[in-house]
Design an enzyme around this catalytic site. Sequence first.
Site, PDB file in Angstrom:
ATOM      1  CG  HIS A  16      -1.797  -1.155   1.333  1.00 24.33           C
ATOM      2  ND1 HIS A  16      -3.072  -1.149   0.820  1.00 24.33           N
ATOM      3  CD2 HIS A  16      -1.603  -2.394   1.837  1.00 24.33           C
ATOM      4  CE1 HIS A  16      -3.633  -2.331   1.019  1.00 24.33           C
ATOM      5  NE2 HIS A  16      -2.765  -3.108   1.645  1.00 24.33           N
ATOM      6  NE  ARG A  18      -2.452   3.790   3.292  1.00 17.79           N
ATOM      7  CZ  ARG A  18      -3.037   2.642   3.497  1.00 17.79           C
ATOM      8  NH1 ARG A  18      -3.754   2.058   2.545  1.00 17.79           N
ATOM      9  NH2 ARG A  18      -2.929   2.016   4.647  1.00 17.79           N
ATOM     10  CG  HIS A 143      -8.585  -8.958   2.840  1.00 18.86           C
ATOM     11  ND1 HIS A 143      -7.698  -8.072   3.396  1.00 18.86           N
ATOM     12  CD2 HIS A 143      -9.284  -9.496   3.888  1.00 18.86           C
ATOM     13  CE1 HIS A 143      -7.842  -8.071   4.718  1.00 18.86           C
ATOM     14  NE2 HIS A 143      -8.801  -8.917   5.043  1.00 18.86           N
ATOM     15  CG  LEU A 226      -8.029  -5.949  10.019  1.00 17.67           C
ATOM     16  CD1 LEU A 226      -9.196  -5.090   9.558  1.00 17.67           C
ATOM     17  CD2 LEU A 226      -8.539  -7.100  10.898  1.00 17.67           C
TER      18      LEU A 226
HETATM   19  O1  DOR Z   1      -3.850  -4.095   7.930  1.00 18.99           O
HETATM   20  C1  DOR Z   1      -4.262  -3.844   6.811  1.00 18.99           C
HETATM   21  N1  DOR Z   1      -4.137  -2.614   6.270  1.00 18.99           N
HETATM   22  N2  DOR Z   1      -4.894  -4.804   6.130  1.00 18.99           N
HETATM   23  C2  DOR Z   1      -5.492  -4.561   4.961  1.00 18.99           C
HETATM   24  O2  DOR Z   1      -6.061  -5.463   4.412  1.00 18.99           O
HETATM   25  C3  DOR Z   1      -5.511  -3.195   4.388  1.00 18.99           C
HETATM   26  C4  DOR Z   1      -4.413  -2.383   4.898  1.00 18.99           C
HETATM   27  C5  DOR Z   1      -4.602  -0.894   4.620  1.00 18.99           C
HETATM   28  O3  DOR Z   1      -4.933  -0.533   3.493  1.00 18.99           O
HETATM   29  O4  DOR Z   1      -4.378  -0.108   5.528  1.00 18.99           O
HETATM   30 ZN    ZN Z   2      -2.999  -5.098   2.009  1.00 19.64          ZN
END
Ligand code: DOR
Ligand code: ZN
Length: 350
Positions: A16, A18, A143, A226
């Site tokens: 990720h 952003r 996921h 997660l």
């Molecule tokens: O911990 C997580 N953060 N699990 C995810 O599936 C998404 C991610 C996020 O985009 O922050």
């Molecule tokens: Zn992820």
Amino acid sequence: MTDSVTITRPDDWHLHLRDGDALTTVVPHTAAQFGRAVIMPNLKPPITTVRQAQDYARRIRAARPEGSAFEPLMTLYLTDNLDPQEIRRAKDTHGSGGDGQVVAVKLYPAGATTNSAAGITDMHKTYKVLEVMQREGLLLLVHGEVTSPTIDLFDREAVFIDSQLIPLRRDFPELKIVLEHITTTQAAQYIRDAGPLMAATITAHHLLYNRNAIFAGGIRPHYYCLPVLKRETHRLALVQAATSDNPRFFLGTDSAPHPAHLKEHATGCAGCYTAFAALEMYAEVFDAANALDQLEAFASFNGADFYGLPRNQGGVTLRRESWLAPRSFAFGDAELTPLRAGETLAWKIQ
Ligand code: DOR
Ligand code: ZN
């Protein structure tokens, strides 16, 4: 004792980044370590078209340090009504090099995690798109957690495998699927049994920590992600899977930056920021398991081979050397607290 290890330049198969100002902090961290990274599409709003993905790829490229050859590999966010035409457009980007290849589609069950509100409400609604993906050879990244409030948080991955993934696999036997950021013994076993078109990524934090880390001496939001960390038996199963010579397990950091004030919050966001020292953290795990000789396959070969992309040229060297992780990084107008903030790391990239 090995004090140095050199491996082919690795890739991060789940990341990720952003958008906006945040990119100027996080892109250089990943670009310093990895040749390529698979970029998650869970922006607000999500990346659902090839055009959006390629625009996003341009913004990521623009945030690379001078001279960096880092390449983002783009993904689309699967919704209940993604146009199958986008899959054909994605296929057209393959081999295009310059403009941002779209290599995969990400499936979030609606409500499973950060920015997943636009995700899937019923697997069958995706079947038309999955048929085209299977035909065109696009990967599905999953996921793997059910979202029902009646299912215990710690059981959501195992229940997803039984109730969703096994039927999906049966209905699309030729689709390449990656079960992302696996966290359980059940997931590792499922991948081992599942045949050549099924793989899994494993994060550094799920290899390093069990769920006690979230509650050690008080609630620690920077360990909350997660799928959530699981008990020690599961962590050991993940280490075993990552360090085995099974080519269907590979590196995916799931490094997921959030502003520190939104993690240190009554409803703190899920996600651990590891990109600044990802490879060092994986090296620590492989070293502790006496398996540094398996790090290169896991980090540099298995993912590329599964995606059908060439392995990278060049290499990176890690040395055993203690250093202190920064306490925070600038993150747009906010601050970003990394995993391990202010603590010692045992390996360092040269
Ligand atoms: O911990 C997580 N953060 N699990 C995810 O599936 C998404 C991610 C996020 O985009 O922050
Ligand atoms: Zn992820």
